[in-house]
Design a protein around this motif. Structure first.
Motif, mmCIF file in Angstrom:
data_model
loop_
_atom_site.group_PDB
_atom_site.id
_atom_site.type_symbol
_atom_site.label_atom_id
_atom_site.label_comp_id
_atom_site.label_asym_id
_atom_site.label_seq_id
_atom_site.Cartn_x
_atom_site.Cartn_y
_atom_site.Cartn_z
ATOM 1 N N GLU A 16 -24.208 -8.204 -58.643
ATOM 2 C CA GLU A 16 -24.648 -8.871 -57.421
ATOM 3 C C GLU A 16 -23.875 -10.158 -57.193
ATOM 4 O O GLU A 16 -23.405 -10.433 -56.087
ATOM 5 C CB GLU A 16 -26.150 -9.169 -57.514
ATOM 6 N N ILE A 17 -23.697 -10.930 -58.255
ATOM 7 C CA ILE A 17 -22.976 -12.191 -58.146
ATOM 8 C C ILE A 17 -21.487 -11.949 -57.938
ATOM 9 O O ILE A 17 -20.823 -12.649 -57.167
ATOM 10 C CB ILE A 17 -23.205 -13.067 -59.396
ATOM 11 N N SER A 18 -20.938 -10.932 -58.611
ATOM 12 C CA SER A 18 -19.501 -10.674 -58.503
ATOM 13 C C SER A 18 -19.098 -10.215 -57.108
ATOM 14 O O SER A 18 -17.917 -10.216 -56.765
ATOM 15 C CB SER A 18 -19.056 -9.640 -59.537
ATOM 16 N N ALA A 19 -20.089 -9.822 -56.269
ATOM 17 C CA ALA A 19 -19.787 -9.493 -54.878
ATOM 18 C C ALA A 19 -19.428 -10.736 -54.084
ATOM 19 O O ALA A 19 -18.874 -10.649 -52.990
ATOM 20 C CB ALA A 19 -20.985 -8.792 -54.232
ATOM 21 N N ASP A 153 -28.905 -16.510 -60.303
ATOM 22 C CA ASP A 153 -29.699 -16.057 -59.167
ATOM 23 C C ASP A 153 -28.855 -16.187 -57.902
ATOM 24 O O ASP A 153 -28.301 -17.253 -57.616
ATOM 25 C CB ASP A 153 -30.967 -16.906 -59.045
ATOM 26 N N LEU A 154 -28.749 -15.088 -57.134
ATOM 27 C CA LEU A 154 -27.838 -15.058 -55.992
ATOM 28 C C LEU A 154 -28.161 -16.132 -54.958
ATOM 29 O O LEU A 154 -27.269 -16.810 -54.446
ATOM 30 C CB LEU A 154 -27.857 -13.676 -55.336
ATOM 31 N N THR A 155 -29.445 -16.293 -54.630
ATOM 32 C CA THR A 155 -29.814 -17.307 -53.644
ATOM 33 C C THR A 155 -29.410 -18.698 -54.114
ATOM 34 O O THR A 155 -28.878 -19.505 -53.352
ATOM 35 C CB THR A 155 -31.325 -17.262 -53.362
ATOM 36 N N LEU A 157 -26.973 -19.389 -56.175
ATOM 37 C CA LEU A 157 -25.518 -19.490 -56.133
ATOM 38 C C LEU A 157 -25.027 -19.837 -54.736
ATOM 39 O O LEU A 157 -24.193 -20.732 -54.556
ATOM 40 C CB LEU A 157 -24.886 -18.177 -56.598
ATOM 41 N N VAL A 158 -25.535 -19.120 -53.729
ATOM 42 C CA VAL A 158 -25.104 -19.370 -52.360
ATOM 43 C C VAL A 158 -25.505 -20.775 -51.934
ATOM 44 O O VAL A 158 -24.727 -21.502 -51.305
ATOM 45 C CB VAL A 158 -25.677 -18.312 -51.399
ATOM 46 N N ASP A 159 -26.723 -21.187 -52.273
ATOM 47 C CA ASP A 159 -27.169 -22.548 -51.958
ATOM 48 C C ASP A 159 -26.242 -23.577 -52.609
ATOM 49 O O ASP A 159 -25.848 -24.564 -51.988
ATOM 50 C CB ASP A 159 -28.601 -22.769 -52.455
ATOM 51 N N TYR A 160 -25.918 -23.341 -53.870
ATOM 52 C CA TYR A 160 -25.111 -24.296 -54.640
ATOM 53 C C TYR A 160 -23.702 -24.415 -54.074
ATOM 54 O O TYR A 160 -23.224 -25.511 -53.785
ATOM 55 C CB TYR A 160 -25.068 -23.844 -56.096
ATOM 56 N N LEU A 161 -23.042 -23.279 -53.902
ATOM 57 C CA LEU A 161 -21.667 -23.316 -53.424
ATOM 58 C C LEU A 161 -21.582 -23.724 -51.960
ATOM 59 O O LEU A 161 -20.582 -24.274 -51.525
ATOM 60 C CB LEU A 161 -20.989 -21.964 -53.635
ATOM 61 N N ALA A 177 -34.069 -24.396 -46.017
ATOM 62 C CA ALA A 177 -34.113 -22.985 -46.410
ATOM 63 C C ALA A 177 -33.582 -22.072 -45.320
ATOM 64 O O ALA A 177 -32.932 -21.064 -45.592
ATOM 65 C CB ALA A 177 -35.533 -22.593 -46.784
ATOM 66 N N GLY A 178 -33.847 -22.430 -44.057
ATOM 67 C CA GLY A 178 -33.471 -21.513 -42.994
ATOM 68 C C GLY A 178 -32.466 -22.031 -41.992
ATOM 69 O O GLY A 178 -31.886 -21.244 -41.242
#
Length: 478
Positions: A16-19, A153-155, A157-161, A177-178
């Motif tokens: 999931e993360i590698s995507a 955790d994917l969410t 990761l996206v939040d962080y990056l 959040a939104g």
């Protein structure tokens, strides 16, 4: 007291993360110009703590040996998936765990994180955390939620990056959040970005993230956008790139946007005037601006002494000479343009192939929607062919070769394969690849005064421009 951090980077990144990031271990993820592993190492170095990277059983044995040789008293076991939220906050919480007595466990994350500090001679505890076993009781607990985020955790990761999408100096970007609220003291710029979407033809609006709730105060202006759980292409590119087939699909998707841009015919004289304004006049203005800076003499000396060029000004003259050769061949039409279609402004999901553009140049009238059709593809080229995202993130080296000339190196190993696909897409649509690359050179030359605070990047941009000019003159991609 001798303290050591054992950085466990053995966990393979999930599918999931590698995507989103094509790396094997979490420590290799790039955030704000540094790998997470390097970021943690810097924190430990500043605190004079030992630092051991554990990537396999052999490095685990070596970490133990180093701890014994240096007579380490306390050890902090740190899984690489725990990314630091801030250097000061992270160092503070780690130090609290290291300086207490007994077994100390980090808490505050959604589940057992594997973060624990203990005496270096507690061999059984070391074995337990190395096996990933949950510790059910401890002598003390420290809430590490202000210091770390679990990017496994994917969410998260996206939040962080997404936080790496640094706002420009006149902007502030607030994320919830939104939604994302973008604010600037430059009211005209924010209004133009907001109005651009409203002015777009209905069929083109699907390519943009819709802005809403435009507001002005005495301090500035703002608008709100939906926050999508997508990483921009710049972040994906520097974090290992994309597999070739994934990149081919991305090119199909972004060139679908290029193909769908509405056109309007213009007179040849107007087309030439527009061309000169963007690719000649602006570059000349930026050269004058750069020549007025103290950094100009330094860069000029480097160019004269170690690039084979007579001077920095001669590089610009070389560019203008090549520009004269193509100026009469530009198309007699304009198209609706994004105006800044670089990778950092392209949100993309490789799995669903959802693509959204953000931060357009802007428009307050319908006429301002239209621009030179080459500009968007030149912006794409400066990320794909020019390596802009590696430079802006500090992921490059400049070396002095045996020929006593400067050479630029970026970490993209598959560049020829990616370039071949991009050139094919250009050619199949009637865009001359050499012309696109020449106009790409104008982007790098125009950036020089804008990046005065980072002289090394300025030099890298000059080297890229020189390389492009040499490529155009040699008829590469012909």
């Amino acid at each position: 007291m001798k303290l050591r951090v054992m950085y466990d980077d053995r966990k393979i990144v999930s599918n999931e993360i590698s995507a989103f990031v094509s790396v094997n271990g979490y420590g290799s993820i790039i955030f704000r110009q540094k790998a997470l592993r390097s970021r943690m190492h810097a924190i430990c170095r500043d605190k004079a703590w030992g630092f051991s990277v554990i990537s396999d059983n052999a490095s685990l044995v070596e970490a133990r040996r180093s701890a014994m040789q240096e007579r380490t008293e306390r050890v902090l076991w740190l899984p690489a998936s725990l990314a630091p939220l801030g250097e000061a906050e992270t160092a503070d919480q780690m130090e609290r765990m290291l300086l207490v007595d007994g077994l100390c466990v980090g808490t505050g994350l959604p589940q057992w994180s594997g973060l624990a500090a203990f005496d270096a001679d507690a061999a059984e505890l070391l074995e337990q955390v190395a096996r990933g076993e949950t510790i059910t009781s401890a002598d003390c607990y420290v809430d590490v939620s202000p210091a770390f985020v679990d990017v496994a955790d994917l969410t998260n990761l996206v939040d962080y990056l997404s936080g790496a999408l640094g706002a420009r100096h006149f902007n502030s970007v607030k994320r919830s959040a939104g939604n994302i609220v973008k604010f600037s003291r430059n009211k005209a710029k924010i209004k133009a970005e907001h109005d651009y979407f409203q002015l777009l033809p209905a069929a083109m609006k699907r390519w943009l993230v819709m802005p809403f709730d435009y507001s002005e105060t005495e301090l500035g202006a703002s608008y709100t956008m939906e926050r999508l759980m997508l990483l921009d292409m710049g972040q994906q590119w520097i974090n290992g790139g994309m597999r070739l087939e994934e990149f081919r699909r991305f090119l199909e998707d972004i060139f679908r946007f290029v193909d769908e841009r509405p056109r309007r015919k213009i007179e040849r004289a107007q087309a030439r005037a527009n061309f000169d304004a963007v690719y000649r006049d602006k570059v000349k203005e930026r050269l004058k601006e750069f020549q007025a800076l103290d950094i100009y003499r330094f860069v000029d000396d480097m160019v004269r002494g170690a690039t084979g060029q007579a001077s920095l000004e001669s590089v610009f003259e070389r560019y203008f000479g090549l520009l004269d050769r193509v100026a009469g061949n530009m198309p007699d039409y304009e198209c609706v343009g994004h105006g800044d279609a670089c990778f950092s402004n392209i949100l993309y999901d490789r799995r669903t192939r959802l693509l959204k553009l953000i931060d357009p140049k802007g428009a307050v009238t319908e006429a301002q929607l239209y621009a030179d059709p080459f500009y968007d593809v030149a912006k794409l080229s400066h990320s794909i062919m020019g390596g802009y995202d590696f430079i802006s993130n500090g992921l490059y080296d400049i070396t002095l070769g045996a020929d006593l000339r400067l050479h630029l190196h970026t970490p993209e190993a598959m560049y020829p394969d990616y370039a071949r696909l991009f050139v094919h897409e250009l050619s199949s649509r009637g865009f001359d690849p050499r012309t696109v690359r020449l106009l790409e050179a104008s982007l790098f030359l125009s950036m020089l005064p804008l990046h005065r605070d980072n002289p090394r990047n300025v030099l890298a941009y000059v080297l890229i421009a020189i390389s492009i000019l040499q490529e155009v003159e040699s008829n590469a991609h012909a």
